[in-house]
Design an enzyme around this catalytic site. Structure first.
Site, PDB file in Angstrom:
ATOM      1  N   ASP A  31       0.809  -1.321   0.469  1.00  0.00           N
ATOM      2  CA  ASP A  31      -0.091   0.088  -0.420  1.00  0.00           C
ATOM      3  C   ASP A  31       0.583   1.241   0.234  1.00  0.00           C
ATOM      4  O   ASP A  31       0.409   1.379   0.772  1.00  0.00           O
ATOM      5  CB  ASP A  31      -0.704  -0.185   0.747  1.00  0.00           C
ATOM      6  CG  ASP A  31      -1.755  -1.003   1.430  1.00  0.00           C
ATOM      7  OD1 ASP A  31      -2.279  -1.840   0.121  1.00  0.00           O
ATOM      8  OD2 ASP A  31      -2.410  -1.695   2.083  1.00  0.00           O
ATOM      9  N   GLU A 199     -11.868  -0.428  -3.156  1.00  0.00           N
ATOM     10  CA  GLU A 199     -10.623   0.490  -2.384  1.00  0.00           C
ATOM     11  C   GLU A 199      -9.128   1.043  -3.110  1.00  0.00           C
ATOM     12  O   GLU A 199      -9.947   1.134  -3.826  1.00  0.00           O
ATOM     13  CB  GLU A 199      -9.897  -0.447  -1.131  1.00  0.00           C
ATOM     14  CG  GLU A 199      -9.200  -1.789  -1.345  1.00  0.00           C
ATOM     15  CD  GLU A 199      -9.144  -2.584  -0.346  1.00  0.00           C
ATOM     16  OE1 GLU A 199      -9.845  -2.437   0.609  1.00  0.00           O
ATOM     17  OE2 GLU A 199      -8.392  -3.851  -1.132  1.00  0.00           O
TER      18      GLU A 199
END
Length: 320
Positions: A31, A199
């Site tokens: 991420d 997401e």
């Protein structure tokens, strides 16, 4: 004949993606958040885990060095998971001469999350001050999950995109880096399929449009339970003239109705690219960055690699 046509189209799609640019040194990430320091152009890369991993390099290609953690003692937010922070998003504000990092405190698989923020003058390890929660959480059981924050300035006004699964990705105006404006968040993207797997929003502007990128699909545990082909992470994009709503994909489908043009998906040894963002490189221009699993190295999260590609533009749509 029909199956042959589908196979041909799949192979053509796979072959359409460029391989990641080179990376040397410490190339693990998860991420990632990425920012090029204003003063000297040095890159700082932030990653999920602990107090947010920080690596730095003189150029996007490296050599990358593991520097430590932004918040080595975790977050001051009193919430489960405050020692294992997720999904950093970093930006710079000229008026304060500071860098701001949004992060998430959460419990895996649950809608039980808080978004916090920290600030720094340099992005170096040891320079970060934690300011705690910005008031965005799931305590009142909202339709969204408060993780994966992404800061964006729209027509001069700051806003925050966030969300994962449930009712998708939302946007809320900000009063300042530490406070929400008194306006309710609104939905900007949703995926009706596969348990609403959407997401990692990242919005940016190019030309006359605002582009919303996001990750769709199953985002991990590939070493334990490999999903069906095509159900792993991939990166998609929609665009909007206003930046606050009405995002559509290249075919005109609404991003709130499972729309999204594929920007990058698994190909060759690149598996499940996601957790993406866009950085304005001083030499390369707009660059897409992300994490991915290299099939030659392993599929566990500890094997993830830092990937990047220059964006190309055709008829107002990005590609790699």
């Amino acid at each position: 004949m029909y199956r042959s046509t589908l196979l041909f189209l799949f192979i053509a799609l796979v072959n359409a993606f460029a391989n990641p640019g080179p990376c040397t040194g410490d190339c693990w990430t998860h991420d990632p958040g990425l920012y090029q320091r204003k003063s000297d152009g040095r890159y700082f890369r932030f990653a999920t885990g602990g107090g947010i991993h920080i690596s730095s390099a003189p150029a996007i290609v490296g050599p990358w060095e593991d520097n430590g953690f932004a918040l080595p003692n975790g977050s001051k937010i009193n919430h489960a998971g405050n020692d294992n922070l997720w999904a950093p998003d970093v930006h710079y504000q000229e008026n304060t001469k500071k860098y701001y990092m949004y992060y998430s405190v959460s419990v895996l698989g649950k809608k039980d999350s808080v978004i916090g923020v920290a600030s720094s003058d340099t992005m170096e390890v040891g320079s970060w001050t934690d300011h705690g929660s910005i008031g965005l959480n799931t305590s009142n059981n909202p339709p969204y999950n408060t993780i994966d924050a992404n800061w964006i300035r729209i027509d001069g006004a700051p806003a925050l995109n966030f969300g994962s699964y449930w009712q998708g990705i939302f946007q809320v105006p900000l009063k300042n880096p530490f406070e929400l404006a008194e306006i309710a968040p609104h939905q900007i993207a949703w995926n009706a399929s596969l348990n609403h797997r959407i997401e990692a929003a990242f919005e940016f502007k190019h030309g006359n449009y605002y582009y919303l990128t996001f990750s769709s699909g199953l985002g991990g545990n590939y070493d334990v339970n490999l999903p069906a082909q095509g159900e792993e992470y991939s990166i998609h994009v929609c665009r909007s003239e206003g930046g606050r709503n009405n995002f559509v994909d290249k075919s005109g489908r609404s991003c709130r109705e499972s729309g999204g043009t594929t920007l990058l998906a698994s190909h060759g040894n690149v598996y499940a690219p996601g957790g993406q963002g866009i950085v304005e490189d001083k030499n390369l221009g707009q660059v897409l960055y992300y994490h991915y699993a290299d099939k030659t190295k392993g599929l566990a999260k500890t094997d993830y690699q830092f990937g990047w590609n220059r964006l190309n533009w055709v008829d107002g749509w990005p590609s790699v």
